[in-house]
Design a protein around this motif. Sequence first.
Motif, PDB file in Angstrom:
ATOM      1  N   ARG A  68       0.433 -10.972  -7.555  1.00 38.84           N
ATOM      2  CA  ARG A  68       1.331 -10.611  -6.450  1.00 38.84           C
ATOM      3  C   ARG A  68       2.795 -10.834  -6.843  1.00 38.84           C
ATOM      4  NH1 ARG A  68      -1.729  -9.445  -2.234  1.00 38.84           N
ATOM      5  NH2 ARG A  68      -3.519 -10.714  -1.761  1.00 38.84           N
TER       6      ARG A  68
ATOM      7  N   CYS B 102      -4.576  -3.976  -3.530  1.00 38.44           N
ATOM      8  CA  CYS B 102      -5.415  -4.856  -2.711  1.00 38.44           C
ATOM      9  C   CYS B 102      -5.884  -4.174  -1.430  1.00 38.44           C
ATOM     10  CB  CYS B 102      -4.671  -6.139  -2.361  1.00 38.44           C
ATOM     11  SG  CYS B 102      -4.437  -7.229  -3.768  1.00 38.44           S
ATOM     12  N   THR B 103      -5.068  -3.299  -0.872  1.00 43.76           N
ATOM     13  CA  THR B 103      -5.483  -2.607   0.353  1.00 43.76           C
ATOM     14  C   THR B 103      -6.524  -1.530   0.063  1.00 43.76           C
ATOM     15  OG1 THR B 103      -3.667  -1.016   0.234  1.00 43.76           O
ATOM     16  CG2 THR B 103      -3.284  -3.014   1.526  1.00 43.76           C
TER      17      THR B 103
ATOM     18  N   TYR C  55       0.659  -4.249  -6.657  1.00 44.70           N
ATOM     19  CA  TYR C  55      -0.567  -5.035  -6.499  1.00 44.70           C
ATOM     20  C   TYR C  55      -1.000  -5.093  -5.039  1.00 44.70           C
ATOM     21  CZ  TYR C  55      -4.075  -8.639  -6.901  1.00 44.70           C
ATOM     22  OH  TYR C  55      -5.256  -9.322  -6.835  1.00 44.70           O
ATOM     23  N   SER C  56      -0.060  -5.218  -4.127  1.00 41.63           N
ATOM     24  CA  SER C  56      -0.389  -5.241  -2.697  1.00 41.63           C
ATOM     25  C   SER C  56      -1.080  -3.950  -2.275  1.00 41.63           C
ATOM     26  CB  SER C  56       0.868  -5.461  -1.861  1.00 41.63           C
ATOM     27  OG  SER C  56       1.389  -6.742  -2.109  1.00 41.63           O
ATOM     28  N   GLU C  57      -0.594  -2.816  -2.745  1.00 46.10           N
ATOM     29  CA  GLU C  57      -1.225  -1.533  -2.430  1.00 46.10           C
ATOM     30  C   GLU C  57      -2.630  -1.451  -3.027  1.00 46.10           C
ATOM     31  OE1 GLU C  57       1.532   1.410  -3.805  1.00 46.10           O
ATOM     32  OE2 GLU C  57       3.025   0.884  -2.268  1.00 46.10           O
TER      33      GLU C  57
ATOM     34  N   GLN D 265       4.653  -4.948  -4.964  1.00 42.07           N
ATOM     35  CA  GLN D 265       4.132  -3.910  -4.074  1.00 42.07           C
ATOM     36  C   GLN D 265       2.967  -3.149  -4.700  1.00 42.07           C
ATOM     37  OE1 GLN D 265       4.961  -3.554  -0.944  1.00 42.07           O
ATOM     38  NE2 GLN D 265       3.573  -1.822  -0.639  1.00 42.07           N
TER      39      GLN D 265
ATOM     40  N   GLU E 148      -4.632 -13.967  -8.391  1.00 51.79           N
ATOM     41  CA  GLU E 148      -4.027 -13.109  -7.371  1.00 51.79           C
ATOM     42  C   GLU E 148      -2.603 -13.550  -7.042  1.00 51.79           C
ATOM     43  OE1 GLU E 148      -6.728 -13.002  -4.073  1.00 51.79           O
ATOM     44  OE2 GLU E 148      -7.785 -11.280  -4.902  1.00 51.79           O
ATOM     45  N   GLN E 149      -2.389 -14.848  -6.985  1.00 50.51           N
ATOM     46  CA  GLN E 149      -1.041 -15.368  -6.719  1.00 50.51           C
ATOM     47  C   GLN E 149      -0.078 -14.900  -7.819  1.00 50.51           C
ATOM     48  OE1 GLN E 149      -0.904 -19.632  -6.554  1.00 50.51           O
ATOM     49  NE2 GLN E 149       1.215 -19.673  -5.856  1.00 50.51           N
TER      50      GLN E 149
END
Length: 157
Positions: free
Chosen positions: A139, A150-151, A146-148, A144, A135-136
Amino acid sequence: MNFGKIDKKDYLIPPFAFFYFYLVFAAAFHLPTVSRQELFHSRIASWAGVLLCLAGLLLLLLSLISFGRSFRVGIDQTHPDKLVTTGIFAFSRNPIYVAFASVLMGQFLLFSNWILLVYLLAAIWLFHRQVSREEQYLRGHYGQQYSEYCTRVSRYL
């Protein structure tokens, strides 16, 4: 394959994995083993174990199909591909680790040996450690996007 290039402790995994497979086969085929002590014996638990193993294998197959040509072992910084968010990855960000954990849990329910319980707990810890490392990287690499992802999608289930 980047096995051991990022973390040299990865080389500790194969001997423990081979020993684990021997323990499972020894329990299944009544071969000599370290311990035959069962923590419990239940027909219901055994059938639940079979179902978990089958579900884990199916999930692994669906994961490999969803990955397609993007499949990598470990963190491959030299040949990154597109972020896979479709197929089974639309429901879990780490379906392969969930599949492995399901199979290990199923085997423990089938052969309820204390050594398999130790392996199950250690594997869950190692899977989570590897997921955190991946994940690190994801990211940093996909930002962004990957962040989206994740949500929208949970880490495991």
